[in-house]
Design an enzyme around this catalytic site. Structure first.
Site, PDB file in Angstrom:
ATOM      1  N   GLY A 154      -4.540  -9.574  -4.518  1.00  0.00           N
ATOM      2  CA  GLY A 154      -4.058 -10.122  -3.127  1.00  0.00           C
ATOM      3  C   GLY A 154      -5.211  -9.632  -2.154  1.00  0.00           C
ATOM      4  N   ARG A 237       0.343   2.263  -3.943  1.00  0.00           N
ATOM      5  CA  ARG A 237       1.318   3.062  -3.653  1.00  0.00           C
ATOM      6  C   ARG A 237       1.614   4.153  -4.728  1.00  0.00           C
ATOM      7  NH1 ARG A 237       1.366   2.081   0.744  1.00  0.00           N
ATOM      8  NH2 ARG A 237       2.806   1.225   2.245  1.00  0.00           N
ATOM      9  N   GLU A 266       5.340  11.837  -1.017  1.00  0.00           N
ATOM     10  CA  GLU A 266       4.455  12.153  -0.039  1.00  0.00           C
ATOM     11  C   GLU A 266       5.024  12.748   0.976  1.00  0.00           C
ATOM     12  OE1 GLU A 266       2.047   8.696   0.835  1.00  0.00           O
ATOM     13  OE2 GLU A 266       1.175   8.583  -1.012  1.00  0.00           O
ATOM     14  N   HIS A 285      -3.744   9.562   1.170  1.00  0.00           N
ATOM     15  CA  HIS A 285      -3.146   8.280   1.740  1.00  0.00           C
ATOM     16  C   HIS A 285      -3.764   7.916   2.952  1.00  0.00           C
ATOM     17  CE1 HIS A 285       0.550   5.479   1.335  1.00  0.00           C
ATOM     18  NE2 HIS A 285      -0.427   4.586   1.661  1.00  0.00           N
ATOM     19  N   ALA A 287      -6.794   5.770   2.869  1.00  0.00           N
ATOM     20  CA  ALA A 287      -7.354   4.739   2.368  1.00  0.00           C
ATOM     21  C   ALA A 287      -7.473   3.439   3.610  1.00  0.00           C
ATOM     22  CB  ALA A 287      -7.305   3.904   1.219  1.00  0.00           C
TER      23      ALA A 287
END
Length: 323
Positions: A154, A237, A266, A285, A287
């Site tokens: 995607g 995820r 998390e 987390h 990115a």
């Protein structure tokens, strides 16, 4: 003036990002995803939820009698009860593609750092271990001519594929959705079953949502299909990777290395099994978080809320079918 409940636990910058035309309250659930009676009172008259990673559940939806939209601050939406919102006629929205380039760059950085052992080389060189640092080159390799396997082609997956193609890599992919033929042609990409992605790829990246099909997709069985020289990267995820299984595969040498930006749960716990995994780069987390993406995320989220609350227009990026 709109009233928005911001559902966020770890956002030190949040107060500064609430627009002047918004009456904002900041709330969070407890460790079990339950909201306090005081929090429920505060959402009674809100127009919108703007959500970081907190749950939007029956308890919260039932208390928000004037709610018009649930808006995620990002791409994933697994913490939203889509059905519960839909039965109340409330659209749940993410922000499609808002940080695709940042996430793709992060994934590419992890891949290059792993192929060149950059973290280990830096540490050894700083400690005067010149010879030991140079010995790392026994297991470094060029990406040119190697196979990049992407599960989920995607927004982010295709952006990562472009970077890998620029490095001379062959692109193979798998996706449950039909991909635009123009994108496939641009990338000269080949569709393969997931099992063949695991077997053929020198580097594998998962770029999917977290759902029933992707949860624990990377597990002991799928890891056993990968080459012992393979690298695995995930900036998608937490919950997609069986973390104990990945630790075991790395420590047993069944795969060569991993770069992971997302965890379950998390924030990451002190006992996370990947802390004891060899040849691993872990990031918190981040990115998709850059100087450019953070204001863009908030701007796009507030713009979508205004469409619904102030202008009576249909929202963008609806994920529960409510228009």
């Amino acid at each position: 003036m709109m009233k928005i409940a911001y559902l966020a636990k770890v956002r030190p910058d949040l107060k500064a990002r609430i627009p002047k035309d918004v009456d904002g309250v900041i709330l969070e659930a407890d460790a079990k995803g339950v909201y306090s009676p005081d929090a429920l009172k505060q959402v009674a008259d809100v127009d919108a939820f703007v959500v970081s990673m907190e749950p939007v559940n029956e308890q919260l939806l039932g208390a928000a009698k004037k709610l018009k939209i649930v808006q995620r601050l990002g791409v994933g939406y697994e913490t939203l009860d889509l059905k519960a919102a839909a039965k109340r006629g409330i659209p749940c929205c993410n922000i499609e593609g808002v940080n695709r380039e940042a996430v793709a760059e992060h994934g590419a950085a992890l891949i290059i750092a792993l192929t060149k052992h950059l973290l280990e080389a830096d540490e050894l060189t700083r400690n005067g271990k010149w010879g030991e640092s140079r010995l790392l080159t026994k297991t470094t390799f060029e990406l040119n001519g190697k196979t990049m396997g992407i599960i989920g082609l995607g927004n982010t997956g295709s952006s990562l594929a472009r970077r890998c193609k620029a490095l001379g890599m062959r692109i193979v992919y798998n996706d449950i959705r039909d991909i635009d033929p123009a994108v496939v042609k641009e990338l000269d990409a080949t569709f393969l079953p997931k099992e063949e992605i695991y077997r053929q790829s020198d580097v594998i990246s998962v770029n999917t949502d977290l759902n029933d099909q992707s949860r624990n997709m990377i597990n002991a069985e799928t890891l056993s299909m990968m080459k012992p020289t393979a690298l695995f990267v995930c900036c998608a995820r937490g919950g997609i990777v069986d973390e104990p299984a990945l630790r075991d595969a790395l420590n047993a040498g069944r795969i060569a290395g991993a770069g992971i930006d997302v965890f379950d749960p998390e924030p990451i716990r002190k006992d996370n099994p990947l802390f004891k995994a060899k040849n691993t780069i872990l990031t918190s987390h981040v990115a998709g978080v850059t100087e450019e993406t953070t204001p863009r995320i908030f701007d796009w989220a507030h713009e979508n809320v205004r469409r619904v609350v102030l202008h009576g227009e249909k929202p963008r990026w609806v994920r529960n079918g409510v228009k």
